[in-house]
Design an enzyme around this catalytic site. Structure first.
Site, mmCIF file in Angstrom:
data_model
loop_
_atom_site.group_PDB
_atom_site.id
_atom_site.type_symbol
_atom_site.label_atom_id
_atom_site.label_comp_id
_atom_site.label_asym_id
_atom_site.label_seq_id
_atom_site.Cartn_x
_atom_site.Cartn_y
_atom_site.Cartn_z
ATOM 1 C CG HIS A 155 0.808 -1.041 36.221
ATOM 2 N ND1 HIS A 155 2.153 -0.972 35.954
ATOM 3 C CD2 HIS A 155 0.704 -1.142 37.574
ATOM 4 C CE1 HIS A 155 2.835 -1.057 37.084
ATOM 5 N NE2 HIS A 155 1.975 -1.147 38.091
ATOM 6 C CB SER A 276 -16.251 12.363 12.150
ATOM 7 O OG SER A 276 -15.914 11.820 10.887
ATOM 8 C CE LYS A 282 -14.747 8.969 16.183
ATOM 9 N NZ LYS A 282 -13.582 8.681 15.347
ATOM 10 C CD GLU A 289 -8.251 13.747 19.790
ATOM 11 O OE1 GLU A 289 -7.666 13.412 18.755
ATOM 12 O OE2 GLU A 289 -9.495 13.823 19.869
#
Ligand code: ARG
Length: 463
Positions: A155, A276, A282, A289
């Site tokens: 979970h 970024s 970043k 992704e």
């Protein structure tokens, strides 16, 4: 000029005809189409349906076309309707009228299915090899991690301590199933369709068993009518690829989370991360992704294909042409995703201190309960004792390691002096007993078994 224009008085309408042209994508089947045609011509020759000189002319003409297409991919081009028309046109241009005999007794319906089967037989090993390369990277990471500990999650909440190696081998186990599932799709495609004609079979006495052997098939299809529209092997391939993508999406998600600032379990290498344009701090996991995103596309391909097949009347229907872009796109997507995932996973570095710290604390609760069970308390009662301890520790912002012996005893008389030292993350993993568990010896053996598997697939690929 098409293979069938003799039947018609009027020229085809460009919108209607252009809509059905498949050469833009089915040229990927070029080498399979020629391979199948060479074997077909030889079978016609062996059955004396073609004369010896014609057979020789066709076979050597096709070999020359194959060589040229392999040497120069730009050769496979033209305004042909499909790859089958292209190959026949090139043959006739090269050897003249004898080339017009190649299609004797054969239909494009059986031919296109044959081509797809040959294509998958060629391409499945390439995908399997990329899967094995990623499994190997997981095994390398498992080896490098040694006895490092991390929390496991259910979970997405801390569950129990495991070895980092165990976590990497978990992903390897799923990828190995993908490898096997792809082998099963190749086995499903392993049947000769030639001899089926357009639907009812061919009236020429071609030796299909010999033809199957010549093309390396282990069997001939059972029924010509079924064969003209059977694309189950395509559906199996699309499923196997989409499930492999689902597995990659889970690898991707784990490392997107675990390399983030909140977890910091692993560090992405600069080489496999992106920055970024605005926020200088970043370090983004874009490749992961995109793998996760492309999984949707692979699932779309199997879903779309099943919808195309649903309710088709018996026999060949043009709808079946939709199988090609689905297969080519799924294959390209999976191959690129495997390579990108490998690039990231193979360069991850582990932050052992952070994973170890996260692996201690309240997630030892089950081990505390097991300690009491070992001393005779029923598990349900032990669960209640430990649950009360957890409630108190949470309220006080502490964990088990901060408890004094007095506090252990307060919770239960059954805790001995060894409690503070016996209940640690390392003791927890060492206490596991089964071969599939995170016990360090078991994991060591699992890693060795994974290496043996890898050596086996490398040896099989070389055969
Ligand atoms: N391009 C077609 C396909 O991919 C080849 C078979 C054509 N057969 C036919 N009867 N039109 O399915």
């Amino acid at each position: 000029m098409t293979l069938w224009s003799g039947r018609f008085e009027d020229a085809p309408d460009p919108a209607a005809f252009g809509f059905g042209i498949s050469f833009g994508f089915d040229r990927a089947l070029f080498e399979d189409d020629v391979t199948g045609s060479i074997a077909w011509a030889e079978a016609l020759g062996a059955a004396s349906i073609l004369s010896e000189p014609d057979t020789r002319a066709i076979v050597s003409g096709l070999h020359a076309i194959l060589d040229e297409g392999r040497r120069n991919p730009a050769f496979v081009d033209g305004d042909d309707e499909d790859v089958h028309s292209f190959v026949e046109r090139k043959l006739i241009e090269r050897i003249g009228d004898a080339g017009r005999r190649l299609h004797t007794g054969r239909s494009r319906n059986e031919q296109v299915s044959l081509d797809m089967r040959l294509y998958l037989r060629r391409r499945v090993p390439v995908l399997q090899n990329a899967i094995a390369t990623l499994v190997n990277a997981c095994a390398d990471q498992a080896e490098r991690a040694g006895d490092a500990l991390m929390p496991s999650y259910t979970h997405l909440r801390r569950a129990q301590p495991v070895l980092v190696a165990h976590f990497f081998l978990a992903h390897a186990a799923a990828l190995r199933r993908d490898h096997a599932r792809l082998a099963a799709t190749a086995a499903e495609a392993d049947a000769l369709t030639l001899g089926s004609g357009a639907i009812a079979g061919t009236s020429y006495a071609v030796d299909t068993a010999q033809l199957a052997r010549a093309l390396g098939f282990s069997r001939v299809v059972l029924n010509s009518m079924d064969a003209s529209s059977d694309r189950d092997f395509v559906a199996s391939f699309l499923f196997a690829s989409s499930l492999a993508m689902v597995h990659l999406s889970r690898v991707a998600e784990d490392f997107i989370i675990f390399t983030g600032e909140e977890y910091g379990f692993f560090e992405l290498a600069d080489a496999s991360a992106t920055g970024s344009s605005m926020m200088p701090q970043k370090k983004n996991p874009d490749p992961l992704e995109l793998v996760r995103g492309k999984t949707g596309r692979a699932i779309g391909r199997i879903t779309g294909w099943l919808a195309s097949m649903k309710g088709l009347p018996s026999g060949y229907n043009k709808d079946l042409q939709e199988d090609k872009e689905a297969v080519f796109d799924s294959e390209t997507t999976l191959l690129a995703s495997l390579a990108a995932t490998h690039a990231v996973v193979s360069r991850l570095s582990l932050n052992k201190e952070r994973t170890a710290r996260a692996a201690s604390g309240l997630l030892l609760a089950t081990d505390v309960a097991d300690y009491l069970v070992a001393r005779g308390l029923p598990f349900r009662s032990a669960h209640e004792v430990v649950a009360a301890m957890v409630r108190r520790l949470l309220a006080e912002g502490r964990d088990f390691s901060s408890l004094s012996l007095g506090e252990w005893r307060e919770a239960s008389e059954m805790f001995g002096e060894d409690a503070p030292t016996a209940i640690t993350a390392l003791a927890s993993v060492q206490g596991r007993r089964t071969p599939q568990s995170t016990n360090p010896t078991a994991v060591h053996e699992a890693l060795a078994e994974c290496r043996t598997w890898l050596a086996g697939v490398v040896a099989a690929a070389a055969r």
